[in-house]
Design a protein around this motif. Sequence first.
Motif, short mmCIF file in Angstrom:
data_model
loop_
_atom_site.label_atom_id
_atom_site.label_comp_id
_atom_site.label_asym_id
_atom_site.label_seq_id
_atom_site.Cartn_x
_atom_site.Cartn_y
_atom_site.Cartn_z
N ILE A 19 0.84 -1.20 0.00
CA ILE A 19 0.00 0.00 0.00
C ILE A 19 0.87 1.25 0.00
O ILE A 19 0.62 2.19 -0.76
N ILE A 20 1.90 1.27 0.84
CA ILE A 20 2.79 2.43 0.92
C ILE A 20 3.51 2.63 -0.42
O ILE A 20 3.67 3.77 -0.88
N LEU A 21 3.93 1.55 -1.07
CA LEU A 21 4.54 1.69 -2.39
C LEU A 21 3.56 2.32 -3.37
O LEU A 21 3.93 3.20 -4.15
N GLY A 22 2.30 1.91 -3.30
CA GLY A 22 1.27 2.53 -4.15
C GLY A 22 1.12 4.01 -3.87
O GLY A 22 0.97 4.82 -4.78
N CYS A 135 8.20 0.79 6.97
CA CYS A 135 7.80 0.44 5.60
C CYS A 135 8.77 1.04 4.59
O CYS A 135 9.19 0.37 3.64
N LEU A 136 9.12 2.30 4.78
CA LEU A 136 10.03 2.97 3.85
C LEU A 136 11.42 2.33 3.90
O LEU A 136 12.08 2.21 2.85
N THR A 137 11.84 1.92 5.07
CA THR A 137 13.14 1.24 5.19
C THR A 137 13.14 -0.05 4.39
O THR A 137 14.08 -0.34 3.65
N THR A 138 12.06 -0.82 4.49
CA THR A 138 11.95 -2.06 3.72
C THR A 138 11.92 -1.76 2.23
O THR A 138 12.61 -2.43 1.45
N GLU A 142 14.70 -3.14 -0.34
CA GLU A 142 14.31 -3.95 -1.49
C GLU A 142 14.49 -3.21 -2.82
O GLU A 142 14.14 -3.72 -3.88
N ASN A 143 15.01 -1.98 -2.74
CA ASN A 143 15.38 -1.19 -3.91
C ASN A 143 14.18 -0.66 -4.71
O ASN A 143 14.29 -0.37 -5.90
N TYR A 144 13.02 -0.53 -4.07
CA TYR A 144 11.86 0.09 -4.72
C TYR A 144 12.03 1.61 -4.72
O TYR A 144 11.56 2.30 -5.61
N ILE A 145 12.63 2.12 -3.65
CA ILE A 145 12.91 3.55 -3.53
C ILE A 145 14.39 3.70 -3.20
O ILE A 145 15.02 2.76 -2.70
N ILE A 146 14.94 4.87 -3.52
CA ILE A 146 16.34 5.14 -3.22
C ILE A 146 16.47 6.49 -2.53
O ILE A 146 15.63 7.38 -2.73
N ASP A 147 17.51 6.60 -1.73
CA ASP A 147 17.77 7.84 -1.00
C ASP A 147 18.81 8.64 -1.78
O ASP A 147 19.93 8.17 -1.99
N ILE A 148 18.44 9.84 -2.23
CA ILE A 148 19.37 10.71 -2.94
C ILE A 148 19.76 11.90 -2.07
O ILE A 148 20.33 12.87 -2.56
N GLY A 149 19.45 11.82 -0.78
CA GLY A 149 19.72 12.91 0.14
C GLY A 149 21.20 13.07 0.45
O GLY A 149 22.01 12.17 0.19
N GLU A 150 21.51 14.22 0.98
CA GLU A 150 22.89 14.52 1.37
C GLU A 150 22.92 14.87 2.85
O GLU A 150 21.92 15.31 3.41
N PHE A 151 24.07 14.70 3.46
CA PHE A 151 24.32 15.11 4.84
C PHE A 151 23.36 14.44 5.83
O PHE A 151 22.97 15.04 6.81
N ILE A 157 13.16 8.80 -3.50
CA ILE A 157 12.46 8.82 -4.78
C ILE A 157 12.21 7.39 -5.22
O ILE A 157 12.86 6.45 -4.75
N ILE A 158 11.31 7.23 -6.15
CA ILE A 158 11.06 5.91 -6.76
C ILE A 158 12.30 5.52 -7.54
O ILE A 158 12.88 6.34 -8.24
N ASN A 159 12.68 4.27 -7.44
CA ASN A 159 13.79 3.74 -8.23
C ASN A 159 13.23 3.29 -9.57
O ASN A 159 12.62 2.24 -9.67
N ASN A 160 13.43 4.09 -10.59
CA ASN A 160 12.89 3.79 -11.92
C ASN A 160 13.79 2.89 -12.75
O ASN A 160 13.56 2.71 -13.93
N ILE A 161 14.83 2.35 -12.14
CA ILE A 161 15.77 1.50 -12.90
C ILE A 161 15.24 0.10 -12.97
O ILE A 161 14.71 -0.45 -12.11
#
Length: 161
Positions: A19-22, A135-138, A142-151, A157-161
């Motif tokens: 659900i969270i992924l949706g 949920c976000l950690t999972t 599982e590489n559904y989302i990726i962290d592009i943050g700094e510091f 963001i969604i991992n579109n790869i």
Amino acid sequence: MGVSNYCKTFEKLNSIEKIILGVVIKFDSKANELINILGTEFNLDLSKEHPFSKLITCQNDLWKGSLPDNWIYQFHGSHCRFENKINNQILDIKINGGINYGIFNSSTLLWFIETTKEWKDVYKKIKVNEILTECLTTLEQENYIIDIGEFGYKSLIINNI
């Protein structure tokens, strides 16, 4: 893109994670839609490095205003808050992340869920931020989302790869 065909390993997620992924997919879609409306409304070149510079300056009144379909916007820092005047849905979007405007963290996603009527039941299940964070950690593991943050600041963001 539907949630069920988003990733090959979708079956690894539990029901709330699905659900969270949706919700993340909907957030990304709506965020990019609203930014494109804003860009069209003010004839902005969204491919430029700082496309919102003429809107966020204090020397004009363009840092907040109205958009079609009952949306209002307001720039604050490195974000733009969109709110629908009819259904009170809120999206708080990071505007300095390049061409991807679907950047979120647990707080902005929780706010989106809380203010979206169709997800009231979801909000009741995850209103404790720790549940959403888990949920976000999972989803990140599982590489559904990726962290592009700094510091050390999460910018997911969604991992579109």
